[in-house]
Scaffold this active site. Sequence first.
Site, short mmCIF file in Angstrom:
data_model
loop_
_atom_site.label_atom_id
_atom_site.label_comp_id
_atom_site.label_asym_id
_atom_site.label_seq_id
_atom_site.Cartn_x
_atom_site.Cartn_y
_atom_site.Cartn_z
N LYS A 494 0.86 -1.19 0.00
CA LYS A 494 0.00 0.00 0.00
C LYS A 494 0.89 1.24 0.00
O LYS A 494 2.09 1.14 0.27
CB LYS A 494 -0.88 -0.01 1.24
CG LYS A 494 -0.10 0.01 2.54
CD LYS A 494 -0.99 -0.24 3.75
CE LYS A 494 -0.15 -0.32 5.01
NZ LYS A 494 -0.92 -0.84 6.14
N TYR A 720 15.65 30.78 7.52
CA TYR A 720 14.51 31.51 8.10
C TYR A 720 14.56 31.63 9.62
O TYR A 720 14.92 30.69 10.32
CB TYR A 720 13.20 30.80 7.74
CG TYR A 720 12.82 30.92 6.29
CD1 TYR A 720 12.48 32.16 5.74
CD2 TYR A 720 12.82 29.81 5.47
CE1 TYR A 720 12.14 32.26 4.41
CE2 TYR A 720 12.48 29.91 4.13
CZ TYR A 720 12.14 31.14 3.61
OH TYR A 720 11.81 31.25 2.29
C1 LIG Z 1 -0.13 -1.65 6.95
C2 LIG Z 1 -0.66 -2.93 7.37
C3 LIG Z 1 0.19 -4.06 7.47
C4 LIG Z 1 1.68 -3.98 7.33
O1 LIG Z 1 2.22 -3.34 8.47
P1 LIG Z 1 3.78 -3.27 8.73
O2 LIG Z 1 3.91 -2.88 10.14
O3 LIG Z 1 4.31 -2.27 7.79
O4 LIG Z 1 4.32 -4.62 8.46
C5 LIG Z 1 -0.40 -5.28 7.72
N1 LIG Z 1 -1.73 -5.40 7.89
C6 LIG Z 1 -2.56 -4.35 7.83
C7 LIG Z 1 -4.02 -4.56 8.03
C8 LIG Z 1 -2.05 -3.08 7.58
O5 LIG Z 1 -2.87 -2.03 7.55
#
Ligand SMILES: *Cc1c(COP(=O)(O)O)cnc(C)c1O
Length: 831
Positions: A494, A720
Amino acid sequence: MIFDLAQIADRCGAEPSPELAGRAVRQIATDSRLPFAPDTLFIALDGPNYRGARFLGEAFAKGASAALCALDSDYLPAQGQILLRVADPLEALRRLAADYRDTLSLPLIAITGSNGKTMLKDLLATLLTPTWRVNTSPGSFNSHVGIAHSLLRLQPDAELALIEVGVSAAGEMVHKRAMVRPTHGVLTNIGLAHFEGFGSRERIAAEKMKLFAELPADGWLIVPPEPLLEPHLGAITARIYTLGKDPALPAIRASHNLGEGRSALELVYPDGSCHRLVVAIDYAFHEVFETLLAGLSAAHLLGLPPAQAIAAATRYQPPLGRIEVWKSPNGSILVNDAYSADPVSVRACVRVFGEYPGRRKVFVFGGMGELGERDPYEHRIVAEALAREQVDALLTIGLGAKVAPAYRELCPQGQVYHFEDMAELCAFAVQFARAGDVFAIKGTRSLNLDQLAVQFKARLTQSVYYIDLGRIRENLMAWRQHLRPGTRVLVMIKALAYGADAVQIASFLQTQVDYFGVAYAKEAVALRQNGITAEVLVQLVLPEDCEEVVRLDLQPVVQEAEVARLLSAAATRTGRTLKVHLEVDTGMGRFGVFPDELLALARLVQGLPGLELHGLMTHFSSADDPAADDFTHGQIERFRAVAAELEAAGIQVPLKHAAATAAAARFPEAHFDMVRIGLGIHGIYPSPAVRAAIQLKCPLALVSRISAIKHYPKGHPISYNRQFITPRDSLIAYLPIGYHDGLSRRWGKGWSVRLRGQRAPLVGAVCMDFTPIDVTDIADVKVGDEALIFGEWHGEVNPVEDLAELEGTIPYEVLCRLSDRIQRIYRIQEI
Ligand SMILES: *Cc1c(COP(=O)(O)O)cnc(C)c1O
């Protein structure tokens, strides 16, 4: 593993001391640049040009609980620092590794040979991990230090170990054997690697065979059909098998070229059964078939049934060698492989063109050397490969008439340009390049064709995000070893694979993982468009996405009845059956039904046409945090309970999954049928507790190039709001990267980049497009110097975990924020 410090002192010949009593360490480190796990013993080894003791201060500052160094080092330990002094720190490391190895009673297969060791080890790991808990040496760790680390990393519950052993000089092997004590062995071949150290192939053979001199009588050794080995075989008591010749081993009866980089092998097993194996190996690389056969032979001797071995071998992808693939902002693709030019790697490089149909293809070639009488033949083969891939233009340097005539003959419409001078070639190539081209650069390292890649990049971008795919693959292997055999792996991609580009990561990993995961269905469109056919789990399905989910054949997570009905309708309209997963909220407080609502939802899904109940999942809220372990145990228990409840109601769900990176590392009881790994594939740890549970490699590096340097007198404000006033005459450099690119303004307070092996602190406020750094203490600094902002690169380490902590956030956020303006460059290092 736990090492008692008093025992270590005793074994390694250090002074005993009362402060050692009751103290123990769990890890041993020799590289002070890499992050330390808690309870680490740092061993200060001398290098070719430096004394190891130099790094003791850094090691203690990083939290080493104790250190071991040479007797004559002049480091003065501070209050509370435990320092053991010994005559020979390397010998101490070997001894600790040997002692630890002696506590393990597992079969240990040692792999040596001139070429193909790492490949054979990776292949065997692929074949054996579905059945056994296999531990392997990481990457190509095969020196004294590498082997010691490989042994020290073996888990007490491992069922099988694969250790790679190299030799570069006569006399080394005896020491390595004493440390490794193999029970079984495979020798790949006797080549010419490290020829200088030995002087003849006979001596190379003699040295390599020493590794196997003490194999136990119930062990075995697989050797190639190589006459040079004969004199050494008589002294070995273990059973010896000759590859491809022994009737007790599988043999290759025939092989076929299937085209498009695939080959088929017909294998005959000793029981007379025949098997067809299709592999993603170009027929041109027939050398690799030997390694494949060695792997299948070892697996056979270990008792792996042929059908299982063949099924696992189909998943194996041989490494491509070191290739860097870069998409430039104008859409061009640069394939930089200017590090080696043997026939195998040249063919691999040319093959990459096949992955980019419809673009103009340009091959820059510096030829192959040291081929003797095979030279004309091998160059002709390259010309044929270029014609087959329909390469549009060939730019050669110093090649005379070796490739061009054959290429012209086979590909009359192709353009050819010759150069004798590198500067001319570079100037021409940079002009010649058009938006959308695929440029591949291939030559030996000595030719320095890499210059051309540097010029291309410099013309187009100042800041680069490097992603080392080889390391990502190693991390995947580390996870497979960490998991119970048979546990499936979903890789979370994702958010563009946490900023690393989902399509690239998925294309690279797709034959090696069971599932990919995305947050929304829209994220899967690009995957399917790019030929990713693997299963994809969608976390949150919006009502308007239901058609898309069916069209793209995704596996949705269902949280509620309404979406389930829409999915069912969409599936029935097309006559398909959709596999769905249910999510139960065991305490995360994000999605999913409450445990007491699950049964009703499961019954509803079962009753809807076009849906098949395939998975049950939950997600942990605090698995990274040891202080919350009670809560996590509670979540695991609730998940077990609802799963049992479904079962009791006669509802079977084949795939149960719960753990993301943190839980997969820390809670073996939470692995269930599959784990979902996101951050952990990138070798980044969600918390120190996760770091202590599994060892990964960081494949990421954000690098920017100094675009200006300016001198300021003492007392001058920088950037800044005058947040920094020069405390002395100062040299301030500017990196052309800022918070628009995903940096944070807060990094200006306390973060440093790595530059020329030193730290250069960020000073003043980070701006939208620029970041000031203080380079006063860095000698010879100049415009164009590369600074490592975070990650690991060329041996420098600047951990993203530390950066996130400084900013008051988590590494996830730092990675996902990197904007599109930063170029991504993918490297495949030979592993
Ligand atoms: C993002 C996510 C993962 C992966 O998480 P990590 O800590 O990056 O391994 C797994 N399961 C779900 C439902 C997630 O939202």
